[in-house]
Design an enzyme around this catalytic site. Structure first.
Site, PDB file in Angstrom:
ATOM      1  N   ASP A  84       0.841  -1.194   0.000  1.00  0.00           N
ATOM      2  CA  ASP A  84       0.000   0.000   0.000  1.00  0.00           C
ATOM      3  C   ASP A  84       0.875   1.242   0.000  1.00  0.00           C
ATOM      4  O   ASP A  84       2.035   1.207   0.433  1.00  0.00           O
ATOM      5  CB  ASP A  84      -0.929   0.022   1.213  1.00  0.00           C
ATOM      6  CG  ASP A  84      -2.123   0.952   1.019  1.00  0.00           C
ATOM      7  OD1 ASP A  84      -2.365   1.371  -0.131  1.00  0.00           O
ATOM      8  OD2 ASP A  84      -2.805   1.261   2.006  1.00  0.00           O
ATOM      9  N   GLY A  85       0.311   2.328  -0.502  1.00  0.00           N
ATOM     10  CA  GLY A  85       0.981   3.618  -0.498  1.00  0.00           C
ATOM     11  C   GLY A  85       0.085   4.668   0.116  1.00  0.00           C
ATOM     12  O   GLY A  85      -1.138   4.524   0.130  1.00  0.00           O
ATOM     13  N   GLU A 122       2.508   3.746  -4.226  1.00  0.00           N
ATOM     14  CA  GLU A 122       1.921   2.427  -4.506  1.00  0.00           C
ATOM     15  C   GLU A 122       2.903   1.573  -5.309  1.00  0.00           C
ATOM     16  O   GLU A 122       3.099   0.382  -5.025  1.00  0.00           O
ATOM     17  CB  GLU A 122       0.612   2.583  -5.275  1.00  0.00           C
ATOM     18  CG  GLU A 122      -0.501   3.283  -4.516  1.00  0.00           C
ATOM     19  CD  GLU A 122      -1.217   2.373  -3.520  1.00  0.00           C
ATOM     20  OE1 GLU A 122      -0.813   1.212  -3.366  1.00  0.00           O
ATOM     21  OE2 GLU A 122      -2.188   2.845  -2.899  1.00  0.00           O
ATOM     22  N   HIS A 198      -9.333  -0.118   2.856  1.00  0.00           N
ATOM     23  CA  HIS A 198     -10.100   0.282   4.039  1.00  0.00           C
ATOM     24  C   HIS A 198     -11.425  -0.476   4.137  1.00  0.00           C
ATOM     25  O   HIS A 198     -12.458   0.086   4.502  1.00  0.00           O
ATOM     26  CB  HIS A 198     -10.355   1.790   4.022  1.00  0.00           C
ATOM     27  CG  HIS A 198      -9.110   2.605   3.802  1.00  0.00           C
ATOM     28  ND1 HIS A 198      -8.122   2.728   4.760  1.00  0.00           N
ATOM     29  CD2 HIS A 198      -8.689   3.301   2.723  1.00  0.00           C
ATOM     30  CE1 HIS A 198      -7.153   3.487   4.281  1.00  0.00           C
ATOM     31  NE2 HIS A 198      -7.468   3.848   3.055  1.00  0.00           N
TER      32      HIS A 198
END
Length: 222
Positions: A84-85, A122, A198
């Site tokens: 993830d970024g 990312e 999320h």
């Protein structure tokens, strides 16, 4: 950059039952993952018998053969990766996070840059994840970035054919990172998966936490 290894709930607990020291098992595992098929093996054990006991306790005996008293893995290790970024103000300060899983062990990586974009973070997360694998592996890589997933699986070959230009004849953004990622991809067997960010996926949520941790550490607030 930070990293950790843990496996109390699986492999290492079985080693305790066999009387094998936790640190010895951990050394064996990360030596294999980060240093090649035989790296981290020679000279680290009291005897070839102890080394073989560690391999058996870790459950790798079925995928290993022993030559001159040392373990040599046969076939590719199966690694699960979440990347993830994160970026604030985009462009602005950003961070990247990686979670690697192998046989009950977890390794975590993170980092950041003062001036970047979310897409670059990312991409950097995927690059750092694959760079950490020092031998060809079978990888399942999970990202919440459609940009990364579609870029590597759908767009990359077309960009190359056009001399790194889009269908609109514009230069491909982040070409430097796409080149690095494309070279790393050639070294492994990778299945790319998109996951919604999320949304409660534990691996993705942890990678997000690490990305924000990397961002904060970059800014001196970690």
């Amino acid at each position: 950059m930070s990293h950790s290894a843990s496996g109390e709930d699986g492999t290492v607990s079985s080693l305790y039952k066999s009387g094998i020291d936790h640190s010895l098992a951990t050394s064996f595992f990360w030596g294999l993952l980060s240093g090649g098929s035989e790296a981290g093996l020679s000279g680290n054990y009291d005897s070839p018998g102890m080394e073989k006991s560690v391999a058996q306790g870790c459950g790798w005996i079925s995928s290993a053969q022993f030559a001159h008293g040392h373990a040599v893995l046969v076939g590719m290790k199966e690694i699960q990766i979440f990347t993830d970024g994160a970026c604030r103000r985009n462009p602005g300060p950003g961070g990247w996070g990686v979670v690697l899983r192998f046989k009950g062990y977890v390794r975590e990586l993170s980092g950041g840059e003062v001036d970047t974009t979310n897409n670059r973070m990312e991409l950097t997360a995927a690059i750092r994840a694959l760079e950490s694998l020092k031998e060809p592996c079978s990888v399942e890589l999970f990202t919440d970035s459609v940009y990364v997933k579609d870029g590597i699986t759908k767009w990359l070959s077309k960009w190359r054919a056009r001399g790194w230009r889009t269908s609109g004849n514009k230069l491909v953004k982040n070409q430097d990172l796409w080149v690095s990622l494309s070279e790393l991809v050639e070294e492994h067997e990778i299945s790319w998966h998109w996951v919604k960010g999320h949304a409660g996926n534990p691996g993705n949520e942890r990678a997000d936490e690490l990305a924000n941790q990397g961002l904060d550490e970059c800014l001196g607030r970690g």
